[in-house]
Motif scaffolding. Structure first.
Motif, PDB file in Angstrom:
ATOM      1  N   LYS A  47       0.835  -1.211   0.000  1.00 29.41           N
ATOM      2  CA  LYS A  47       0.000   0.000   0.000  1.00 29.41           C
ATOM      3  C   LYS A  47       0.868   1.259   0.000  1.00 29.41           C
ATOM      4  CE  LYS A  47      -3.779   2.193   2.494  1.00 29.41           C
ATOM      5  NZ  LYS A  47      -4.709   2.098   3.628  1.00 29.41           N
ATOM      6  N   LEU A  48       1.904   1.268   0.822  1.00 31.42           N
ATOM      7  CA  LEU A  48       2.810   2.413   0.891  1.00 31.42           C
ATOM      8  C   LEU A  48       3.609   2.547  -0.402  1.00 31.42           C
ATOM      9  CD1 LEU A  48       3.964   4.744   2.509  1.00 31.42           C
ATOM     10  CD2 LEU A  48       5.588   3.154   3.537  1.00 31.42           C
ATOM     11  N   LEU A  50       2.752   1.632  -3.409  1.00 34.67           N
ATOM     12  CA  LEU A  50       1.884   2.128  -4.474  1.00 34.67           C
ATOM     13  C   LEU A  50       1.406   3.560  -4.252  1.00 34.67           C
ATOM     14  CD1 LEU A  50      -0.103  -1.156  -5.120  1.00 34.67           C
ATOM     15  CD2 LEU A  50       1.699  -0.149  -6.549  1.00 34.67           C
ATOM     16  N   SER A  51       1.405   4.023  -3.017  1.00 33.11           N
ATOM     17  CA  SER A  51       1.041   5.425  -2.785  1.00 33.11           C
ATOM     18  C   SER A  51       2.211   6.355  -3.103  1.00 33.11           C
ATOM     19  CB  SER A  51       0.551   5.650  -1.355  1.00 33.11           C
ATOM     20  OG  SER A  51       1.605   5.542  -0.436  1.00 33.11           O
ATOM     21  N   GLU A  52       3.435   5.906  -2.811  1.00 31.76           N
ATOM     22  CA  GLU A  52       4.620   6.712  -3.096  1.00 31.76           C
ATOM     23  C   GLU A  52       5.012   6.646  -4.569  1.00 31.76           C
ATOM     24  OE1 GLU A  52       6.623   8.633  -0.761  1.00 31.76           O
ATOM     25  OE2 GLU A  52       4.721   8.422   0.290  1.00 31.76           O
ATOM     26  N   SER A  61       3.138   6.113  -7.564  1.00 30.61           N
ATOM     27  CA  SER A  61       1.894   6.037  -8.323  1.00 30.61           C
ATOM     28  C   SER A  61       2.192   5.695  -9.782  1.00 30.61           C
ATOM     29  CB  SER A  61       1.167   7.382  -8.253  1.00 30.61           C
ATOM     30  OG  SER A  61       1.957   8.382  -8.887  1.00 30.61           O
ATOM     31  N   ASP A 121       5.937  15.559  -8.681  1.00 30.08           N
ATOM     32  CA  ASP A 121       6.305  14.148  -8.816  1.00 30.08           C
ATOM     33  C   ASP A 121       7.824  13.968  -8.873  1.00 30.08           C
ATOM     34  OD1 ASP A 121       3.695  13.274  -8.691  1.00 30.08           O
ATOM     35  OD2 ASP A 121       3.475  13.011 -10.861  1.00 30.08           O
ATOM     36  N   LYS A 123       9.316  14.225  -5.427  1.00 29.22           N
ATOM     37  CA  LYS A 123       9.107  12.996  -4.666  1.00 29.22           C
ATOM     38  C   LYS A 123      10.104  11.923  -5.119  1.00 29.22           C
ATOM     39  CE  LYS A 123       6.848  11.640  -1.725  1.00 29.22           C
ATOM     40  NZ  LYS A 123       7.220  11.409  -0.299  1.00 29.22           N
TER      41      LYS A 123
END
Length: 121
Positions: A42-43, A45-47, A49, A84, A87
């Motif tokens: 989950k983490l 795929l959130s970081e 994208s 993006d 990040k």
């Protein structure tokens, strides 16, 4: 050199770093791969994208670019691409040149490993 991104349980990264440190201490050659681990899928795929992964792929193919040129190349809004890219820089997957302030992917390849394990009962 390649980047390897995966999901690793808490403490997995520490164990990996300790193993590498022992190899260095014993004089063994250490591979130059970059490892980035997340505690959960989950983490990850959130970081990372789909938009960020696509941007990483496009930048890797295009080579060193200004963020403005990259946004134009991929047909996305400059502010979103800028966010993006920042990040991706924070995650160590993109670097910025000192002199020209352009961005680039410093890896020959990037692998994302997502392993789904059985749920414990």
């Amino acid at each position: 050199m390649k980047a390897i991104i995966d999901v690793s349980p808490k403490g997995g990264l520490v164990n990996s770093l300790l193993k590498t440190a022992r190899q260095v201490d014993s004089g063994k050659a250490v591979r130059g791969n970059y490892h980035l681990s997340f505690e959960s899928s989950k983490l990850l795929l959130s970081e990372l994208s789909t938009a960020r992964i696509a941007l990483l792929e496009d930048l890797r193919k295009a080579g060193e670019q200004s963020i403005y040129a990259l946004a134009k190349l991929v047909g996305r809004n400059y502010s979103n691409v800028h966010s993006d890219i920042n990040k991706l820089i924070e995650l160590g997957l993109v670097l910025r040149t000192e002199d020209t302030k352009k961005v680039f992917v410093p890896f020959d390849s990037v692998e994302v490993r997502l392993t789904l394990s059985e749920a414990s009962h």
